[in-house]
Design an enzyme around this catalytic site. Structure first.
Site, PDB file in Angstrom:
ATOM      1  N   ALA A  70       0.800  -1.225   0.000  1.00 49.44           N
ATOM      2  CA  ALA A  70       0.000   0.000   0.000  1.00 49.44           C
ATOM      3  C   ALA A  70       0.831   1.273   0.000  1.00 49.44           C
ATOM      4  CB  ALA A  70      -0.936   0.002   1.212  1.00 49.44           C
ATOM      5  N   SER A 188      -3.742 -11.332 -13.089  1.00 46.71           N
ATOM      6  CA  SER A 188      -3.446 -10.583 -14.305  1.00 46.71           C
ATOM      7  C   SER A 188      -3.896 -11.390 -15.519  1.00 46.71           C
ATOM      8  CB  SER A 188      -1.933 -10.323 -14.402  1.00 46.71           C
ATOM      9  OG  SER A 188      -1.552  -9.931 -15.702  1.00 46.71           O
ATOM     10  N   TYR A 217       6.057 -14.534 -14.931  1.00 45.53           N
ATOM     11  CA  TYR A 217       5.060 -13.645 -14.313  1.00 45.53           C
ATOM     12  C   TYR A 217       3.667 -14.268 -14.398  1.00 45.53           C
ATOM     13  CZ  TYR A 217       2.314  -9.412 -13.454  1.00 45.53           C
ATOM     14  OH  TYR A 217       1.431  -8.487 -12.945  1.00 45.53           O
TER      15      TYR A 217
END
Length: 338
Positions: A70, A188, A217
């Protein structure tokens, strides 16, 4: 040299050939796997499933939330919006000093590349009376040069998936005791690039140096998607709503210059980095807009009203089927047990 009129006559054919070549690239790369919703340019005309005005009407008084990653970008925006909705928000940040400005003493040191530290954070959170919202947001692009964490696991995989798996696993009893709790897992569209058989179930496979950067990824992000499904399978019946979010292409700070330089060298690295920044300017969602997908899963009453569990949410706040066979074969259970 061909006369000018003959060149002009060829232009339509050249244009048609270029269009055909582009169409072949689009189809083979599967960039439209979700109907083009990953890019605002191809999604602007569609109705939004969740908007800022709806978030502003939500009151989370009495709810406790924990958001990873964050300090900037999507995680910071999500945490700030939850706080504005009156939730008690705690955050986990690798650079805790950077988070203290926004979240004060509610910022906790969390480096997902260190499983011992991650377990310590989970243990501390487990002492809370309740935890209603867990947002597994933190993540990194494929890391260059190839490196392992202190735990001996490839960094991209551990930071994106394994650290969040440990955190979530340790917090499941608390989440199960907290009425109507939500777990949001950032995945994703790259999940479709993971190996056909799914996430490797051996350390050697995860650490394989020959795995391409996009596949690496994508493997981690497939793990996040499968984790959302497996959490639902294990504790969904106890009132835990676990869903995955693909926020689309986002103009965040995730793509960093040093990573491009390590991957492509001191000359090509900056060129590729600035090209990515140009792409973000014209073809990416703003952090504020992309955060709405996450906030939809974390706070919208529609999640319970529609009984959305183990789902994949794409921009903007739309349910979409995953684009990998592993999501349909029970691979998530095997990954959890591994």
């Amino acid at each position: 040299t061909a006369p000018p009129y003959r060149v002009l006559m060829r232009l339509p054919w050249l244009g048609a050939s270029a269009a055909l070549a582009l169409a072949v690239v689009v189809v083979r790369s599967d960039v439209l796997w979700n109907g083009g919703r990953s890019v605002p340019l191809l999604n602007w005309w569609r109705a939004k499933g969740f908007e800022r005005r709806q978030m502003e009407q939500i009151d989370l008084t009495g709810k406790v939330a924990f958001v990873t990653g964050a300090s900037t970008g999507l995680g910071r925006e999500v945490a700030m919006q939850l706080s504005r909705a009156n939730a008690s928000v705690l955050v986990g940040c690798r650079d805790v000093a950077k988070c203290r400005g926004d979240f004060g003493e509610n910022a906790m040191q969390l480096d997902l590349a260190d499983l011992q530290q991650t377990a310590a954070v989970a243990k501390k959170l487990a002492t809370l009376p309740a935890l209603h919202i867990l947002v597994n947001n933190a993540g990194v692009a494929t890391q260059f040069p190839y490196n392992l964490t202190v735990d001996g696991v490839e960094t991209t995989f551990q930071v994106n998936y394994l650290g969040h798996f440990l955190l979530t696993q340790q917090l499941l009893p608390l989440l199960s005791r907290s009425p109507g709790s939500r777990v949001v897992h950032l995945t994703s569209g790259a999940h479709r690039a993971a190996p056909v058989e799914g996430v490797p179930l051996t350390l050697e496979g995860i650490n394989d140096k020959n795995m391409g950067p996009y596949v690496r990824y994508g493997t981690a992000k497939l793990g996040n998607l499968l984790l959302a499904q497996e959490v639902d399978r294990r504790v969904g019946h106890r009132g835990v709503y676990s869903n995955a979010v693909h926020p689309g292409v986002v103009a965040s700070e995730m793509l960093r210059l040093p990573n491009f330089q390590a991957m492509l060298g001191p000359w090509l690295g900056p060129v590729a980095y600035h090209a990515a920044q140009w792409r973000n300017r014209f073809f990416a969602y703003s952090v504020e807009e992309a955060a709405l997908n996450v906030l939809y899963c974390a706070a919208s009453p529609e999640i319970e009203a529609r009984d959305l569990r183990g789902a994949l949410i794409v921009p903007l706040a739309q349910v979409w089927p995953p684009r990998h066979a592993a999501a349909e074969t029970g691979h998530g259970r095997r990954l959890w047990e591994f």
